[in-house]
Design a protein around this motif. Structure first.
Motif, short mmCIF file in Angstrom:
data_model
loop_
_atom_site.label_atom_id
_atom_site.label_comp_id
_atom_site.label_asym_id
_atom_site.label_seq_id
_atom_site.Cartn_x
_atom_site.Cartn_y
_atom_site.Cartn_z
N THR A 166 0.84 -1.19 0.00
CA THR A 166 0.00 0.00 0.00
C THR A 166 0.88 1.24 0.00
O THR A 166 2.08 1.18 0.25
N VAL A 167 0.26 2.38 -0.25
CA VAL A 167 1.01 3.62 -0.36
C VAL A 167 1.61 4.04 0.98
O VAL A 167 2.65 4.69 1.05
N TRP A 168 0.97 3.64 2.10
CA TRP A 168 1.47 4.02 3.42
C TRP A 168 2.82 3.38 3.72
O TRP A 168 3.60 3.92 4.49
N MET A 169 3.10 2.23 3.13
CA MET A 169 4.38 1.58 3.36
C MET A 169 5.55 2.38 2.80
O MET A 169 6.69 2.18 3.22
N PHE A 170 5.28 3.26 1.86
CA PHE A 170 6.32 4.12 1.30
C PHE A 170 6.24 5.53 1.86
O PHE A 170 7.26 6.20 2.02
N PHE A 171 5.03 5.98 2.16
CA PHE A 171 4.85 7.35 2.62
C PHE A 171 5.47 7.57 3.99
O PHE A 171 6.19 8.55 4.21
N ILE A 172 5.20 6.65 4.92
CA ILE A 172 5.70 6.82 6.30
C ILE A 172 7.24 6.78 6.35
O ILE A 172 7.86 7.66 6.96
N PRO A 173 7.92 5.79 5.72
CA PRO A 173 9.39 5.84 5.73
C PRO A 173 9.96 7.07 5.05
O PRO A 173 10.97 7.62 5.49
N PHE A 174 9.30 7.52 3.97
CA PHE A 174 9.78 8.72 3.27
C PHE A 174 9.68 9.95 4.16
O PHE A 174 10.59 10.79 4.19
N VAL A 175 8.60 10.06 4.92
CA VAL A 175 8.44 11.19 5.85
C VAL A 175 9.49 11.11 6.95
O VAL A 175 10.06 12.13 7.36
N LEU A 176 9.78 9.90 7.44
CA LEU A 176 10.81 9.74 8.48
C LEU A 176 12.19 10.15 7.95
O LEU A 176 12.96 10.79 8.66
N VAL A 177 12.49 9.76 6.71
CA VAL A 177 13.77 10.15 6.12
C VAL A 177 13.85 11.66 5.96
O VAL A 177 14.89 12.28 6.23
#
Length: 204
Positions: A166-177
Motif C-alpha cells: 500500500t502507499v502508506w508503506m512508502f509514505f511513512i518511511p519517506f516522511v521519516l527520512v
C-alpha cells in the motif's frame, strides 16, 4: 472432510490431502498435543510410554511450531540484514547531509547576513538552506520508491499467500527520512542564523 489448513510454507498453496485411518502402525511420526505447563515432565512421560511399546527404537521428538518456523528462517535473516543496512544507510546519509549543510551554510553566510540586514525574518532565513537540500532528498525518494516497489513486489510473488503493498508503506518511511534530513540540515541552518551579520559582511 476437514477445513483447509497450511501443511507447508505460505510460499505454497493448500494442496489436496487425504487422511487415512489404519489399524496397523505405519506412520513415521506420532503427533501429540502437549500442554505448556510442564513440558519436561510431559516429555518424560511420553518417552517412558514410548520405550515401553518400542524398546528398540530411539525416542526422537520435535515441536511443530519450531519445525514450521524453520521454513521462514531465511526470510527472517533477510529482514534483519535489510533493517541493519537501512539503519546504516540512514546514519551515513545523515552525516552526509550534515556535512553538505555545513558547506552550504558557509557559502550562504554572506547572503544570510544581507537578508537579515534588509529585514528578512528568522523563518525565511532559516528555510534558505534546507529548501535546497530537501529538494535533493525528494528527488532521491522519487527515484528510489519505484525501485523498492518493484523489488518488494518481485519478492512477494514467491509467496502463494502474501500481503499487498500500500502507499502508506512508502509514505511513512519517506516522511521519516525527510524528518531525519531536516533535523541534520536545520542544525547547521540555526548555527548560520546565529552568526552576527555585521561580522560576515565585514569579512566580505
Amino acid at each position: 472432510m476437514i477445513k483447509d489448513h497450511h501443511q507447508q510454507s505460505l510460499r505454497s498453496g493448500i494442496a489436496n490431502m487425504m487422511l487415512l485411518y489404519e489399524d496397523r502402525y505405519l506412520a513415521n511420526y506420532i503427533t501429540i498435543n502437549v500442554g505448556t505447563r510442564d513440558v519436561k515432565g510431559t516429555l518424560a512421560t511420553i518417552e517412558s510410554k514410548f520405550q515401553r511399546f518400542f524398546p528398540k527404537d530411539p525416542f526422537n521428538y520435535f515441536f511443530l511450531d519450531e519445525y514450521f518456523n524453520k521454513q521462514y528462517q531465511a526470510d527472517i535473516k533477510i529482514g534483519t540484514i535489510c533493517m541493519l543496512f537501512s539503519i546504516l544507510a540512514i546514519f551515513i546519509a545523515a552525516i552526509d547531509l550534515f556535512g553538505m549543510g555545513s558547506q552550504m551554510a558557509l557559502q550562504k553566510l554572506k547572503e544570510i547576513g544581507i537578508r537579515k540586514v534588509l529585514g528578512a525574518s528568522d523563518l525565511q532565513t532559516l528555510l534558505l538552506i534546507p529548501r535546497n537540500l530537501l529538494s535533493l532528498v525528494g528527488i532521491a525518494g522519487i527515484i528510489a520508491i519505484p525501485m523498492v516497489y518493484f523489488a518488494a513486489q518481485y519478492w512477494l510473488e514467491t509467496y502463494q499467500y502474501r500481503m499487498y503493498i500500500t502507499v502508506w508503506m512508502f509514505f511513512i518511511p519517506f516522511v521519516l527520512v525527510l524528518a531525519v534530513a531536516l533535523l541534520a540540515i536545520s542544525l547547521q541552518s540555526v548555527r548560520a542564523l546565529l552568526v552576527n551579520p555585521a561580522q560576515t559582511l565585514r569579512d566580505a
